[in-house]
Design a protein around this motif. Structure first.
Motif, PDB file in Angstrom:
ATOM      1  N   SER A 447      46.306  49.501  45.126  1.00 17.92           N
ATOM      2  CA  SER A 447      44.957  50.212  43.397  1.00 17.92           C
ATOM      3  C   SER A 447      44.478  48.716  43.148  1.00 17.92           C
ATOM      4  CB  SER A 447      46.889  50.565  42.955  1.00 17.92           C
ATOM      5  OG  SER A 447      46.584  49.548  42.042  1.00 17.92           O
ATOM      6  N   ASN A 448      42.943  49.497  42.350  1.00 15.68           N
ATOM      7  CA  ASN A 448      42.665  48.653  41.843  1.00 15.68           C
ATOM      8  C   ASN A 448      43.157  47.973  40.440  1.00 15.68           C
ATOM      9  OD1 ASN A 448      40.430  48.712  43.390  1.00 15.68           O
ATOM     10  ND2 ASN A 448      39.525  50.335  42.171  1.00 15.68           N
ATOM     11  N   VAL A 449      42.381  46.655  39.600  1.00 19.96           N
ATOM     12  CA  VAL A 449      42.695  46.020  38.707  1.00 19.96           C
ATOM     13  C   VAL A 449      41.581  45.394  37.877  1.00 19.96           C
ATOM     14  CG1 VAL A 449      45.087  45.813  38.831  1.00 19.96           C
ATOM     15  CG2 VAL A 449      43.874  43.828  39.949  1.00 19.96           C
ATOM     16  N   ASP A 450      41.537  45.051  36.607  1.00 14.86           N
ATOM     17  CA  ASP A 450      40.237  44.749  36.301  1.00 14.86           C
ATOM     18  C   ASP A 450      40.875  43.303  35.668  1.00 14.86           C
ATOM     19  OD1 ASP A 450      38.996  46.633  36.501  1.00 14.86           O
ATOM     20  OD2 ASP A 450      39.089  48.195  34.215  1.00 14.86           O
ATOM     21  N   ILE A 451      39.773  42.211  35.685  1.00 15.15           N
ATOM     22  CA  ILE A 451      40.198  40.987  35.617  1.00 15.15           C
ATOM     23  C   ILE A 451      38.791  40.640  34.785  1.00 15.15           C
ATOM     24  CG2 ILE A 451      39.829  39.075  36.411  1.00 15.15           C
ATOM     25  CD1 ILE A 451      41.321  39.533  38.588  1.00 15.15           C
ATOM     26  N   VAL A 452      39.146  40.182  33.480  1.00 17.27           N
ATOM     27  CA  VAL A 452      38.106  39.112  32.529  1.00 17.27           C
ATOM     28  C   VAL A 452      37.743  37.929  32.773  1.00 17.27           C
ATOM     29  CG1 VAL A 452      37.410  40.158  30.445  1.00 17.27           C
ATOM     30  CG2 VAL A 452      38.336  41.777  31.190  1.00 17.27           C
ATOM     31  N   VAL A 453      36.325  38.024  32.438  1.00 21.64           N
ATOM     32  CA  VAL A 453      35.550  36.164  33.264  1.00 21.64           C
ATOM     33  C   VAL A 453      35.222  35.908  32.163  1.00 21.64           C
ATOM     34  CG1 VAL A 453      34.864  34.321  34.545  1.00 21.64           C
ATOM     35  CG2 VAL A 453      36.177  36.148  34.896  1.00 21.64           C
ATOM     36  N   ASN A 454      35.522  35.491  30.834  1.00 23.51           N
ATOM     37  CA  ASN A 454      34.455  34.702  29.622  1.00 23.51           C
ATOM     38  C   ASN A 454      33.897  33.114  30.196  1.00 23.51           C
ATOM     39  OD1 ASN A 454      34.419  33.108  26.997  1.00 23.51           O
ATOM     40  ND2 ASN A 454      34.054  35.464  27.205  1.00 23.51           N
ATOM     41  N   ILE A 455      33.296  33.311  29.747  1.00 25.32           N
ATOM     42  CA  ILE A 455      31.088  32.949  30.504  1.00 25.32           C
ATOM     43  C   ILE A 455      30.298  32.105  28.818  1.00 25.32           C
ATOM     44  CG2 ILE A 455      29.137  32.037  31.110  1.00 25.32           C
ATOM     45  CD1 ILE A 455      29.910  33.795  33.078  1.00 25.32           C
TER      46      ILE A 455
END
Length: 543
Positions: A447-455
């Motif tokens: 399945s798909n998962v969301d990864i959040v990257v903060n810049i």
């Protein structure tokens, strides 16, 4: 206009005291922009010695203060001039008096002269205005007959020059300042002219801010160094760093064909003199080459003797001084010598080192220049991945104490610590792993998962985010089959990436690595040092 009070002692033999400039009344913020109390206020005190001597900073003593005392918790780094006021955010608001002393020293460590400033520090319960830019952050060289202009931009600000340098500094339009030393033979004498500017918030919300511009007016009759002043080099502790960033330094002199009896002196602001040195990189006797004989201390240009390294100033934790001893020490040779100077730091102490360059010709005329080298912390990849040599340096190009590029709001360096949980860095200093947010993976295979990257960044040079997950658990990040993020248009703040988890993935922990770099940089997993281009590398075990 506010005039800063100074008390200067000048000693014999033509020595000139260190030059600094500060306002007599200086506002200090007690709050961050989020309203919380500041922990320790810090201010870099700018100073430059006209003779290129070693300088040291200290707080004024009781006698110098006329029987008074400096505020509790206030100290200054003797080498860098970084003033720290511990717990300043929790002290009672109001006026505090303190004295700062800058001294220069001879070869034997004896003080030659000193410059003393008394300042009123006003603690105010607000944050410092910070939304402005456009001013030079280092010394500026302005030749006789030339002028230099800069414009400060910002929102709701008024910029005030705390002096006019005998009429040479003007403000033709609001917040635009022009420095004109005058033509040769009139106007300002060659020398060093520091000037402080005050940035006022016109809404009254923020505490005033300050910056200092040091104008250097070279002597047109003295030897000059070109394409070296203002150079900046970042490096990892232990690396060799070339002072001449660009390898393009040259020297000229209007009326001297050689510098015999003169000198070239390179003086760093060492932070750990026992483990730092400046030296000549010996190449040979070929065309344009410099050779250094470390037995005789003699220096050669294209096989001809040009000088000798002063035994008391050999660069090993002290200044490096080359005394020119022959007529073969031409301006061309001096330029090649400057291109051959390197700095090495094995101290493990990060931070900026100011380096002054002082050159004298055969007539005794001299000029001074300045540049910077900066030791940067490195943050290695935390994962136990095969051949993992990746690490990123904390670059702070404008030397304001804030990392230029980072994933998340937190940063600290590490000593190359790695473990199976990829959390060794978390337990060493600050847990700075706030740049990437994972979901609860659970039963996410297929399945798909969301990864959040903060810049977070200080200047806009374009943004790339790259990410890998070691799906097969073999300890190797495969750039063709395990790269999950390739984003060359990332934005400041949160970036959300849907990642597909292959059906073939077996249960268990897997390492992931994420990198933020500026536009134009090539990024592959696990490999290489980055200075300007590197943002952050974060490694995690997940599944």
């Amino acid at each position: 206009m506010i005039g800063a009070f100074r008390s200067t002692i000048l000693l014999k033999d033509g020595n000139r005291s260190p030059l600094i400039d500060m306002p007599i009344l200086y506002q200090v913020p007690q709050r961050y922009t989020d309203g919380t109390a500041t922990a320790n206020y810090q201010k870099l005190i700018p100073a430059l010695d006209p003779d290129g001597d070693t300088t040291k900073f200290r707080m004024a003593n009781t006698s110098e203060l006329g029987g008074g005392a400096n505020p509790g918790g206030m100290s200054i780094d003797e080498n860098t001039g970084l003033l720290t006021w511990t717990n300043s955010g929790n002290l009672t608001a109001g006026l505090y008096s303190a004295g700062i002393v800058v001294e220069d020293y001879d070869d034997q460590g004896n003080m030659k002269s000193k410059t003393h400033y008394d300042i009123m520090w006003e603690l105010k319960g607000a944050a410092e205005i910070a939304d402005y830019s456009g001013y030079p952050s280092d010394e500026v060289v302005v030749k006789k007959g030339d002028s230099y202009t800069f414009t400060v931009t910002g929102t709701n600000i008024e910029v005030i020059s705390l002096g006019d340098i005998n009429g040479a500094l003007t403000e033709p339009t609001p917040s635009t300042f022009t420095f004109t030393p005058g033509p040769v033979g009139s106007g300002l004498d060659p020398g060093i002219y520091p000037m402080t500017f005050q940035v006022v918030d016109t809404t009254g919300t923020y505490v005033d801010s300050y910056f200092t511009v040091t104008y250097i007016v070279p002597d047109p009759r003295a030897p000059e160094l070109h394409d070296i002043h203002g150079d900046f080099s970042g490096y990892f502790s232990g690396d060799l760093v070339h002072l001449d960033n660009g390898n393009d330094a040259t020297s000229t002199d209007l009326d001297s064909t050689h510098y015999n009896t003169g000198q070239l002196k390179i003086t760093p602001s060492y932070q750990d003199a026992a483990n730092e040195r400046v030296y000549i990189q010996s190449a040979g006797d070929g065309a344009g080459e410099i050779r250094f004989d470390n037995v005789t201390n003699e220096v050669f240009y294209e096989g001809d003797l040009i000088g000798v390294v002063d035994p008391a100033k050999d660069g090993d934790g002290v200044a490096l001084q080359i005394n020119f001893t022959t007529d073969d020490a031409t301006p061309t040779a001096a330029g090649a010598l400057m291109r051959s100077i390197y700095f090495q730091d094995n101290s493990g102490i990060d931070g900026n080192r100011k380096i002054s360059l002082y050159i004298v010709d055969d007539t005794g005329l001299s000029n001074i220049y300045a540049l910077n080298v900066s030791a940067v912390l490195s943050d290695t990849g935390d994962a136990l991945l095969t051949g993992d040599q990746a690490y990123h340096a904390e670059r702070d190009a404008n030397k304001n104490g804030t990392s230029d590029l980072r994933l998340g709001t937190l940063w600290d360096g590490d000593g190359g610590t790695q473990n199976a949980a990829a959390d060794a860095d978390d337990n060493d200093g600050t847990d700075d792993e706030d740049g990437v947010t994972f979901p609860l993976f659970g039963n996410s295979v297929g399945s798909n998962v969301d990864i959040v990257v903060n810049i977070q960044e200080e200047s806009d040079n374009g943004r790339q985010v790259h990410g890998w997950i070691d799906f097969n658990g073999d300890g190797v990040l495969d750039n063709s089959t395990e790269k999950v993020i390739t984003d060359t248009t990332a934005v400041v703040g949160d970036n959300t990436y849907p990642v597909s988890i292959p059906n073939s993935v077996q249960p268990g922990e897997r390492f992931a690595e994420f990198v933020y770099v500026v536009a134009g940089n090539v990024c592959i997993p696990k490999v290489g040092k980055t200075y300007d281009g590197g943002g952050r590398r974060l490694s995690y075990p997940h599944w």
